[in-house]
Design a protein around this motif. Structure first.
Motif, PDB file in Angstrom:
ATOM      1  N   LEU A  46       0.798  -1.231   0.000  1.00 53.14           N
ATOM      2  CA  LEU A  46       0.000   0.000   0.000  1.00 53.14           C
ATOM      3  C   LEU A  46       0.831   1.282   0.000  1.00 53.14           C
ATOM      4  CD1 LEU A  46      -2.806  -1.102   2.461  1.00 53.14           C
ATOM      5  CD2 LEU A  46      -2.945  -0.914  -0.038  1.00 53.14           C
ATOM      6  N   ARG A  47       1.903   1.340   0.743  1.00 56.54           N
ATOM      7  CA  ARG A  47       2.667   2.581   0.895  1.00 56.54           C
ATOM      8  C   ARG A  47       3.328   3.035  -0.404  1.00 56.54           C
ATOM      9  NH1 ARG A  47       8.032   3.566   2.090  1.00 56.54           N
ATOM     10  NH2 ARG A  47       8.404   1.340   2.495  1.00 56.54           N
ATOM     11  N   VAL A  48       3.794   2.106  -1.227  1.00 61.48           N
ATOM     12  CA  VAL A  48       4.620   2.491  -2.375  1.00 61.48           C
ATOM     13  C   VAL A  48       4.014   2.202  -3.748  1.00 61.48           C
ATOM     14  CG1 VAL A  48       6.782   2.376  -1.075  1.00 61.48           C
ATOM     15  CG2 VAL A  48       5.961   0.348  -2.280  1.00 61.48           C
ATOM     16  N   THR A  49       2.828   1.590  -3.793  1.00 61.19           N
ATOM     17  CA  THR A  49       2.247   1.265  -5.103  1.00 61.19           C
ATOM     18  C   THR A  49       0.815   1.785  -5.240  1.00 61.19           C
ATOM     19  OG1 THR A  49       1.193  -0.851  -4.539  1.00 61.19           O
ATOM     20  CG2 THR A  49       3.558  -0.921  -5.093  1.00 61.19           C
ATOM     21  N   ARG A  54      -5.816  -0.100  -8.511  1.00 62.33           N
ATOM     22  CA  ARG A  54      -5.928  -1.270  -9.394  1.00 62.33           C
ATOM     23  C   ARG A  54      -6.876  -2.340  -8.854  1.00 62.33           C
ATOM     24  NH1 ARG A  54      -2.350  -1.410 -13.664  1.00 62.33           N
ATOM     25  NH2 ARG A  54      -0.777   0.215 -13.529  1.00 62.33           N
ATOM     26  N   PHE A  55      -6.852  -2.560  -7.549  1.00 57.46           N
ATOM     27  CA  PHE A  55      -7.611  -3.672  -6.973  1.00 57.46           C
ATOM     28  C   PHE A  55      -8.697  -3.259  -5.991  1.00 57.46           C
ATOM     29  CE2 PHE A  55      -3.512  -5.745  -8.056  1.00 57.46           C
ATOM     30  CZ  PHE A  55      -3.997  -6.749  -8.881  1.00 57.46           C
ATOM     31  N   GLY A  56      -8.778  -1.999  -5.633  1.00 56.33           N
ATOM     32  CA  GLY A  56      -9.763  -1.570  -4.646  1.00 56.33           C
ATOM     33  C   GLY A  56      -9.346  -1.984  -3.244  1.00 56.33           C
ATOM     34  N   ALA A  61      -3.697  -6.771   0.305  1.00 55.49           N
ATOM     35  CA  ALA A  61      -2.546  -6.082  -0.269  1.00 55.49           C
ATOM     36  C   ALA A  61      -1.220  -6.666   0.215  1.00 55.49           C
ATOM     37  CB  ALA A  61      -2.614  -4.594   0.068  1.00 55.49           C
ATOM     38  N   LYS A  62      -1.267  -7.766   0.954  1.00 60.80           N
ATOM     39  CA  LYS A  62      -0.031  -8.378   1.446  1.00 60.80           C
ATOM     40  C   LYS A  62       0.719  -9.052   0.303  1.00 60.80           C
ATOM     41  CE  LYS A  62      -1.300  -9.040   6.246  1.00 60.80           C
ATOM     42  NZ  LYS A  62      -0.517  -7.892   6.642  1.00 60.80           N
ATOM     43  N   VAL A  63       2.024  -8.876   0.279  1.00 63.16           N
ATOM     44  CA  VAL A  63       2.850  -9.491  -0.759  1.00 63.16           C
ATOM     45  C   VAL A  63       2.603 -10.992  -0.795  1.00 63.16           C
ATOM     46  CG1 VAL A  63       5.215  -9.937  -1.527  1.00 63.16           C
ATOM     47  CG2 VAL A  63       4.610  -7.682  -0.611  1.00 63.16           C
ATOM     48  N   ALA A  64       2.512 -11.621   0.359  1.00 61.34           N
ATOM     49  CA  ALA A  64       2.318 -13.077   0.445  1.00 61.34           C
ATOM     50  C   ALA A  64       0.976 -13.538  -0.129  1.00 61.34           C
ATOM     51  CB  ALA A  64       2.433 -13.538   1.891  1.00 61.34           C
ATOM     52  N   ASP A  65       0.027 -12.617  -0.311  1.00 62.84           N
ATOM     53  CA  ASP A  65      -1.288 -12.959  -0.862  1.00 62.84           C
ATOM     54  C   ASP A  65      -1.407 -12.624  -2.344  1.00 62.84           C
ATOM     55  OD1 ASP A  65      -2.102 -13.869   1.625  1.00 62.84           O
ATOM     56  OD2 ASP A  65      -2.995 -11.945   2.186  1.00 62.84           O
ATOM     57  N   THR A  67       0.033 -12.943  -6.391  1.00 64.91           N
ATOM     58  CA  THR A  67       0.889 -13.701  -7.308  1.00 64.91           C
ATOM     59  C   THR A  67       1.951 -12.747  -7.832  1.00 64.91           C
ATOM     60  OG1 THR A  67      -0.395 -13.166  -9.279  1.00 64.91           O
ATOM     61  CG2 THR A  67      -1.061 -15.150  -8.030  1.00 64.91           C
ATOM     62  N   VAL A  68       2.986 -13.271  -8.431  1.00 68.60           N
ATOM     63  CA  VAL A  68       4.012 -12.388  -8.982  1.00 68.60           C
ATOM     64  C   VAL A  68       3.420 -11.537 -10.101  1.00 68.60           C
ATOM     65  CG1 VAL A  68       5.010 -13.991 -10.678  1.00 68.60           C
ATOM     66  CG2 VAL A  68       6.440 -12.200  -9.626  1.00 68.60           C
ATOM     67  N   ALA A  69       2.481 -12.076 -10.873  1.00 67.08           N
ATOM     68  CA  ALA A  69       1.845 -11.291 -11.934  1.00 67.08           C
ATOM     69  C   ALA A  69       1.071 -10.114 -11.347  1.00 67.08           C
ATOM     70  CB  ALA A  69       0.932 -12.175 -12.775  1.00 67.08           C
ATOM     71  N   GLU A  70       0.349 -10.341 -10.256  1.00 61.75           N
ATOM     72  CA  GLU A  70      -0.375  -9.243  -9.598  1.00 61.75           C
ATOM     73  C   GLU A  70       0.610  -8.223  -9.030  1.00 61.75           C
ATOM     74  OE1 GLU A  70      -4.377 -11.601  -8.088  1.00 61.75           O
ATOM     75  OE2 GLU A  70      -2.529 -11.743  -6.896  1.00 61.75           O
ATOM     76  N   PHE A  71       1.651  -8.703  -8.374  1.00 60.31           N
ATOM     77  CA  PHE A  71       2.671  -7.819  -7.806  1.00 60.31           C
ATOM     78  C   PHE A  71       3.281  -6.941  -8.891  1.00 60.31           C
ATOM     79  CE2 PHE A  71       7.138  -7.050  -6.587  1.00 60.31           C
ATOM     80  CZ  PHE A  71       6.956  -6.410  -5.365  1.00 60.31           C
ATOM     81  N   GLN A  72       3.601  -7.542 -10.024  1.00 62.55           N
ATOM     82  CA  GLN A  72       4.257  -6.787 -11.082  1.00 62.55           C
ATOM     83  C   GLN A  72       3.285  -5.966 -11.933  1.00 62.55           C
ATOM     84  OE1 GLN A  72       7.099  -9.666 -12.865  1.00 62.55           O
ATOM     85  NE2 GLN A  72       8.604  -8.373 -11.835  1.00 62.55           N
ATOM     86  N   SER A  73       1.989  -6.151 -11.740  1.00 60.63           N
ATOM     87  CA  SER A  73       1.020  -5.298 -12.439  1.00 60.63           C
ATOM     88  C   SER A  73       0.894  -3.935 -11.758  1.00 60.63           C
ATOM     89  CB  SER A  73      -0.354  -5.975 -12.498  1.00 60.63           C
ATOM     90  OG  SER A  73      -1.002  -5.927 -11.227  1.00 60.63           O
ATOM     91  N   LEU A  74       1.372  -3.845 -10.539  1.00 57.42           N
ATOM     92  CA  LEU A  74       1.299  -2.596  -9.781  1.00 57.42           C
ATOM     93  C   LEU A  74       2.338  -1.605 -10.286  1.00 57.42           C
ATOM     94  CD1 LEU A  74       1.034  -4.208  -6.245  1.00 57.42           C
ATOM     95  CD2 LEU A  74      -0.840  -3.306  -7.641  1.00 57.42           C
ATOM     96  N   ARG A  75       2.067  -0.323 -10.117  1.00 54.01           N
ATOM     97  CA  ARG A  75       3.011   0.730 -10.470  1.00 54.01           C
ATOM     98  C   ARG A  75       3.408   1.476  -9.204  1.00 54.01           C
ATOM     99  NH1 ARG A  75       3.530  -2.173 -13.519  1.00 54.01           N
ATOM    100  NH2 ARG A  75       2.825  -2.301 -15.636  1.00 54.01           N
ATOM    101  N   MET A  76       4.662   1.892  -9.168  1.00 53.90           N
ATOM    102  CA  MET A  76       5.164   2.652  -8.030  1.00 53.90           C
ATOM    103  C   MET A  76       4.450   3.998  -7.964  1.00 53.90           C
ATOM    104  SD  MET A  76       7.412   0.721  -6.656  1.00 53.90           S
ATOM    105  CE  MET A  76       8.559  -0.601  -6.989  1.00 53.90           C
TER     106      MET A  76
END
Length: 186
Positions: A46-49, A54-56, A61-65, A67-76
């Motif tokens: 949440l703090r940096v993306t 994107r997801f409401g 928003a936990k990294v552990a929850d 997927t890498v595709a979801e993580f990398q779909s985020l923008r800084m």
């Protein structure tokens, strides 16, 4: 050293450090839901993306929850990361594998601050990258974790974390691990 000019934990921020000649740079690692090691400090994004845009607010928003595709779909959260035509080295969350590829010729060593996640996934990610273990220093306060890292990645340098000089003396006197550095938090 790169987060004053580039977004935190972006490939671009680590490249700034490596190109400036830093011999070692700390990286914070976590593991995604699908077992990929990514570069991220906080337990959530949440703090940096732009996660909420994107997801409401209904998805974790936990990294552990993620997927890498979801993580990398985020923008800084950076003005340079708006729109469709962005520099992904600057604007996208990165994997450990991507960082190792991007810095392979720059001679930088990474001080791994392993935040959380499946240690087996971290070990597998490093083993899949020949020579990666020789470019890392693994930091942890748990000697069982350091023992496992040494058993599975014997070329990786280790740095235990201690809370006092007495704890450091006891560690040096009793450990069989190849320790060259100790991180002290007095």
């Amino acid at each position: 050293c790169g987060d004053d000019t580039e977004p935190e934990n972006s490939i671009a921020s680590y490249l700034v450090c490596a190109r400036a000649g830093a011999p070692m740079v700390e990286i914070d690692t976590r593991v995604t839901k699908d077992g990929v090691v990514v570069l991220h400090h906080d337990s959530d994004v949440l703090r940096v993306t732009d996660f909420e845009a994107r997801f409401g607010t209904t998805k974790s928003a936990k990294v552990a929850d993620l997927t890498v595709a979801e993580f990398q779909s985020l923008r800084m959260k950076d003005a340079r990361c708006q729109g469709a035509d962005v520099d992904f080295m600057r604007c996208q969350g990165a994997t450990l594998d991507e960082l190792l590829d991007a810095t392979a010729e720059l001679g930088v060593t990474f001080f791994i601050d392993y935040k959380a996640g499946d240690l087996s996934a971290f070990i597998a990610n490093v083993k899949a990258k020949p020579g990666a273990d020789r470019r890392m220093l693994f930091f942890d306060s748990n000697l069982d974790v350091l023992t496992r890292i040494h058993a599975e990645l014997p070329e990786m340098a280790l740095m235990p974390r201690v809370q006092s000089a007495d704890e450091a003396r006891q560690l040096v006197a009793t450990t069989t691990l190849p320790i060259r550095w100790i991180h002290g938090d007095p």
